[in-house]
Design a protein around this motif. Structure first.
Motif, PDB file in Angstrom:
ATOM      1  N   ILE A 190     -39.919   4.800  -9.044  1.00 32.48           N
ATOM      2  CA  ILE A 190     -38.665   4.174  -9.474  1.00 32.48           C
ATOM      3  C   ILE A 190     -38.111   4.914 -10.693  1.00 32.48           C
ATOM      4  O   ILE A 190     -36.918   5.216 -10.771  1.00 32.48           O
ATOM      5  N   GLY A 191     -38.985   5.236 -11.636  1.00 35.20           N
ATOM      6  CA  GLY A 191     -38.569   5.973 -12.827  1.00 35.20           C
ATOM      7  C   GLY A 191     -38.024   7.350 -12.480  1.00 35.20           C
ATOM      8  O   GLY A 191     -37.032   7.805 -13.069  1.00 35.20           O
ATOM      9  N   GLN A 192     -38.674   8.013 -11.522  1.00 40.32           N
ATOM     10  CA  GLN A 192     -38.200   9.331 -11.100  1.00 40.32           C
ATOM     11  C   GLN A 192     -36.804   9.233 -10.502  1.00 40.32           C
ATOM     12  O   GLN A 192     -35.911  10.014 -10.859  1.00 40.32           O
ATOM     13  N   ARG A 193     -36.618   8.289  -9.588  1.00 41.34           N
ATOM     14  CA  ARG A 193     -35.298   8.140  -8.959  1.00 41.34           C
ATOM     15  C   ARG A 193     -34.227   7.820  -9.992  1.00 41.34           C
ATOM     16  O   ARG A 193     -33.119   8.361  -9.940  1.00 41.34           O
ATOM     17  N   ARG A 194     -34.557   6.976 -10.948  1.00 36.93           N
ATOM     18  CA  ARG A 194     -33.581   6.645 -11.988  1.00 36.93           C
ATOM     19  C   ARG A 194     -33.215   7.878 -12.812  1.00 36.93           C
ATOM     20  O   ARG A 194     -32.044   8.089 -13.129  1.00 36.93           O
ATOM     21  N   MET A 195     -34.210   8.682 -13.151  1.00 38.86           N
ATOM     22  CA  MET A 195     -33.932   9.876 -13.946  1.00 38.86           C
ATOM     23  C   MET A 195     -33.129  10.880 -13.141  1.00 38.86           C
ATOM     24  O   MET A 195     -32.179  11.486 -13.657  1.00 38.86           O
ATOM     25  N   TYR A 196     -33.488  11.067 -11.884  1.00 35.72           N
ATOM     26  CA  TYR A 196     -32.722  11.973 -11.023  1.00 35.72           C
ATOM     27  C   TYR A 196     -31.271  11.508 -10.918  1.00 35.72           C
ATOM     28  O   TYR A 196     -30.348  12.323 -10.938  1.00 35.72           O
ATOM     29  N   GLU A 197     -31.062  10.205 -10.812  1.00 40.25           N
ATOM     30  CA  GLU A 197     -29.700   9.675 -10.727  1.00 40.25           C
ATOM     31  C   GLU A 197     -28.962   9.903 -12.038  1.00 40.25           C
ATOM     32  O   GLU A 197     -27.782  10.266 -12.036  1.00 40.25           O
ATOM     33  N   ASP A 198     -29.619   9.697 -13.164  1.00 39.99           N
ATOM     34  CA  ASP A 198     -28.988   9.972 -14.458  1.00 39.99           C
ATOM     35  C   ASP A 198     -28.557  11.435 -14.545  1.00 39.99           C
ATOM     36  O   ASP A 198     -27.450  11.745 -15.002  1.00 39.99           O
ATOM     37  N   LEU A 199     -29.431  12.317 -14.115  1.00 39.36           N
ATOM     38  CA  LEU A 199     -29.118  13.749 -14.152  1.00 39.36           C
ATOM     39  C   LEU A 199     -27.998  14.100 -13.181  1.00 39.36           C
ATOM     40  O   LEU A 199     -27.120  14.910 -13.489  1.00 39.36           O
ATOM     41  N   ARG A 200     -28.003  13.474 -12.011  1.00 37.41           N
ATOM     42  CA  ARG A 200     -26.937  13.685 -11.037  1.00 37.41           C
ATOM     43  C   ARG A 200     -25.590  13.263 -11.621  1.00 37.41           C
ATOM     44  O   ARG A 200     -24.588  13.976 -11.484  1.00 37.41           O
ATOM     45  N   GLN A 201     -25.580  12.118 -12.286  1.00 36.01           N
ATOM     46  CA  GLN A 201     -24.340  11.634 -12.900  1.00 36.01           C
ATOM     47  C   GLN A 201     -23.843  12.600 -13.979  1.00 36.01           C
ATOM     48  O   GLN A 201     -22.637  12.840 -14.091  1.00 36.01           O
ATOM     49  N   GLU A 202     -24.765  13.166 -14.742  1.00 36.24           N
ATOM     50  CA  GLU A 202     -24.381  14.137 -15.767  1.00 36.24           C
ATOM     51  C   GLU A 202     -23.775  15.390 -15.128  1.00 36.24           C
ATOM     52  O   GLU A 202     -22.775  15.917 -15.602  1.00 36.24           O
ATOM     53  N   GLU A 203     -24.370  15.850 -14.037  1.00 36.52           N
ATOM     54  CA  GLU A 203     -23.835  17.020 -13.337  1.00 36.52           C
ATOM     55  C   GLU A 203     -22.455  16.728 -12.752  1.00 36.52           C
ATOM     56  O   GLU A 203     -21.585  17.604 -12.740  1.00 36.52           O
ATOM     57  N   LEU A 204     -22.232  15.507 -12.295  1.00 33.14           N
ATOM     58  CA  LEU A 204     -20.909  15.134 -11.779  1.00 33.14           C
ATOM     59  C   LEU A 204     -19.855  15.225 -12.886  1.00 33.14           C
ATOM     60  O   LEU A 204     -18.715  15.634 -12.624  1.00 33.14           O
TER      61      LEU A 204
END
Length: 83
Positions: free
Chosen positions: A47-61
């Motif tokens: 869950i923590g990994q997915r949340r961090m990946y999503e945070d990073l994805r949002q930053e890249e967007l």
């Protein structure tokens, strides 16, 4: 850098870099999307990994949008210059 007048050549050079940059940022968004899809399980770690990946994805967007804004600006500058 010197504050000199822009020319078609200098603007095209800027745009070339921006076009490459936006592709790189879009690839990063896809990379994080892939990591989100591949991280499975319901453990706290997953869950923590997915949340961090999503945070990073949002930053890249955000980066993609910034590049697109810069591209639009410099394409407009080029149109006005060539007017």
């Amino acid at each position: 850098m010197e504050n000199e007048k822009e020319t078609a050549g200098t603007i095209n050079a800027r745009l070339e870099i921006l076009y490459k940059g936006v592709i790189s940022e879009e690839n990063s968004v896809q990379y994080y999307e892939t990591l989100i899809e591949k991280s499975s399980g319901d453990s706290d770690e997953a869950i923590g990994q997915r949340r961090m990946y999503e945070d990073l994805r949002q930053e890249e967007l955000k980066h993609v949008e910034r590049f697109k804004t810069l591209i639009a600006h410099w394409e407009e500058q080029l149109r006005q210059l060539e007017g």
